[in-house]
Every structure is written in C-alpha cells, then in structure tokens.
Design a protein around this motif. Structure first.
Motif, short mmCIF file in Angstrom:
data_model
loop_
_atom_site.label_atom_id
_atom_site.label_comp_id
_atom_site.label_asym_id
_atom_site.label_seq_id
_atom_site.Cartn_x
_atom_site.Cartn_y
_atom_site.Cartn_z
N SER A 5 0.85 -1.21 0.04
CA SER A 5 0.01 0.13 0.03
C SER A 5 0.76 1.26 0.09
O SER A 5 1.74 1.20 0.81
CB SER A 5 -0.87 -0.08 1.19
OG SER A 5 -1.58 1.38 1.31
N GLN A 12 -5.02 6.50 -1.80
CA GLN A 12 -4.36 5.33 -1.33
C GLN A 12 -4.38 4.02 -2.34
O GLN A 12 -5.38 3.71 -2.71
CB GLN A 12 -5.10 4.41 -0.02
CG GLN A 12 -4.31 3.42 0.41
CD GLN A 12 -4.81 2.75 1.87
OE1 GLN A 12 -5.84 3.21 2.24
NE2 GLN A 12 -4.09 1.93 2.53
N VAL A 14 -3.51 0.17 -3.24
CA VAL A 14 -3.36 -1.17 -2.47
C VAL A 14 -3.11 -2.12 -3.66
O VAL A 14 -3.85 -2.27 -4.61
CB VAL A 14 -4.29 -1.64 -1.67
CG1 VAL A 14 -4.07 -2.98 -1.29
CG2 VAL A 14 -4.99 -0.61 -0.53
N GLU A 36 -5.24 -2.76 5.64
CA GLU A 36 -4.59 -1.72 4.98
C GLU A 36 -5.18 -0.44 4.89
O GLU A 36 -4.94 0.57 4.71
CB GLU A 36 -4.44 -2.21 3.61
CG GLU A 36 -3.07 -3.35 3.34
CD GLU A 36 -1.82 -2.74 3.96
OE1 GLU A 36 -1.64 -1.57 3.48
OE2 GLU A 36 -1.17 -3.43 4.46
N THR A 37 -6.67 -0.59 4.73
CA THR A 37 -7.64 0.44 4.50
C THR A 37 -8.36 0.88 5.76
O THR A 37 -9.29 1.72 5.46
CB THR A 37 -8.55 0.21 3.25
OG1 THR A 37 -9.23 -0.89 3.79
CG2 THR A 37 -7.81 -0.18 2.06
N VAL A 44 -9.90 4.86 -2.50
CA VAL A 44 -8.53 3.52 -2.48
C VAL A 44 -8.76 3.22 -4.00
O VAL A 44 -9.65 2.81 -4.53
CB VAL A 44 -9.49 2.37 -1.37
CG1 VAL A 44 -8.40 1.42 -1.52
CG2 VAL A 44 -9.21 3.05 -0.02
N LEU A 69 -15.52 0.01 3.39
CA LEU A 69 -14.92 1.30 3.40
C LEU A 69 -16.03 2.45 3.79
O LEU A 69 -15.84 3.69 4.19
CB LEU A 69 -14.43 1.75 2.03
CG LEU A 69 -13.28 0.98 1.60
CD1 LEU A 69 -13.12 1.31 0.15
CD2 LEU A 69 -12.05 1.26 2.36
N ARG A 73 -16.02 6.94 1.37
CA ARG A 73 -14.79 6.55 0.80
C ARG A 73 -15.31 5.73 -0.24
O ARG A 73 -16.49 4.84 -0.49
CB ARG A 73 -13.93 5.85 1.69
CG ARG A 73 -13.35 6.52 3.12
CD ARG A 73 -12.40 5.73 3.94
NE ARG A 73 -11.22 5.69 3.38
CZ ARG A 73 -10.50 4.60 3.87
NH1 ARG A 73 -10.77 3.62 4.67
NH2 ARG A 73 -9.10 4.51 3.27
N LEU A 75 -13.98 2.82 -3.65
CA LEU A 75 -12.87 1.76 -4.19
C LEU A 75 -12.89 1.68 -5.63
O LEU A 75 -14.08 1.54 -6.22
CB LEU A 75 -13.24 0.63 -3.72
CG LEU A 75 -12.44 -0.62 -4.03
CD1 LEU A 75 -10.88 -0.31 -3.63
CD2 LEU A 75 -12.97 -1.91 -3.57
#
Length: 114
Positions: A5, A12, A14, A36-37, A44, A69, A73, A75
């Motif tokens: 990451s 971010q 990943v 990680e998140t 992300v 998330l 947020r 993805l």
C-alpha cells in the motif's frame, strides 16, 4: 495474501501481489484489505495488474471491501487483466466499480471527470 500500500495523488493505492483471488484466499484478502484501508484517503485504488484469475468468492470479497469502506470512501479498480475484466463485465460489476485500464489511468485527474 500479499498486499502493498502507498499513497499517491491523494489516493491510497493497494496492490495485490498474487495471481489469484479465489475461495482459498478470499477471507484472508478481506482481512488484509481491512487492515490496509482502516484509515486513509477517501479514495482507494485496488491495483489488480498481477491478478490473472478471480472467482465469485474473490468478487464477493472485493464487494465486501467496498462496503466496509463506507459511504465517505470509494474503491476504484485498476489494471484488470483481460480474464479478470471479463468476470467484472459478465457479472455487471463494471456498473458498480470504476474500472481503469492501468494504475496510471486511475491516478490521472482527467480520467475522474468521465
């Protein structure tokens, strides 16, 4: 499951360092992604450029990560190999996620406007 990451351009990133996200790896993938998140930028990007195969369990794990998330947020997915992209399109998950050909495309601010 090996994930790396970094933070780039306010997102971010990943990276999945595995060739498969399948039933054998799905639970570990979700746990590692949660770690990680847990905190970070509102966006992300999941870099799937090393993933050559994904099954329904792997797809479900990615959806679970998106839900985990939360609403604030998002993805996005980048670098899908042809086989993985085909799975996302066949299951209509390409209507749920933003899919980018490359990680660089995902990081390009102009791409976000489309």
């Amino acid at each position: 499951m090996s994930l790396t990451s970094t933070v780039a351009d306010g997102a971010q990133v990943v990276t999945v360092n595995a060739q498969r996200i399948d039933a054998a790896m799905a639970i570990q993938f979700k746990e590692d992604m949660r770690t990680e998140t847990d905190s970070g930028p509102p966006r992300v990007i999941l870099d799937l450029s090393s993933v050559a195969f994904i099954d329904s369990s792997g797809l479900g794990a990615i959806v679970a990560v998106m839900k985990q998330l939360g609403k604030d947020r998002r993805l996005d997915l980048a670098g899908l190999t042809p086989m993985v992209e085909k799975v996302f399109r066949l299951t209509r998950m390409d209507t749920v996620f933003n899919l980018f050909d490359t990680l660089q495309d995902a990081l390009d601010p102009e791409q976000l406007e489309h």
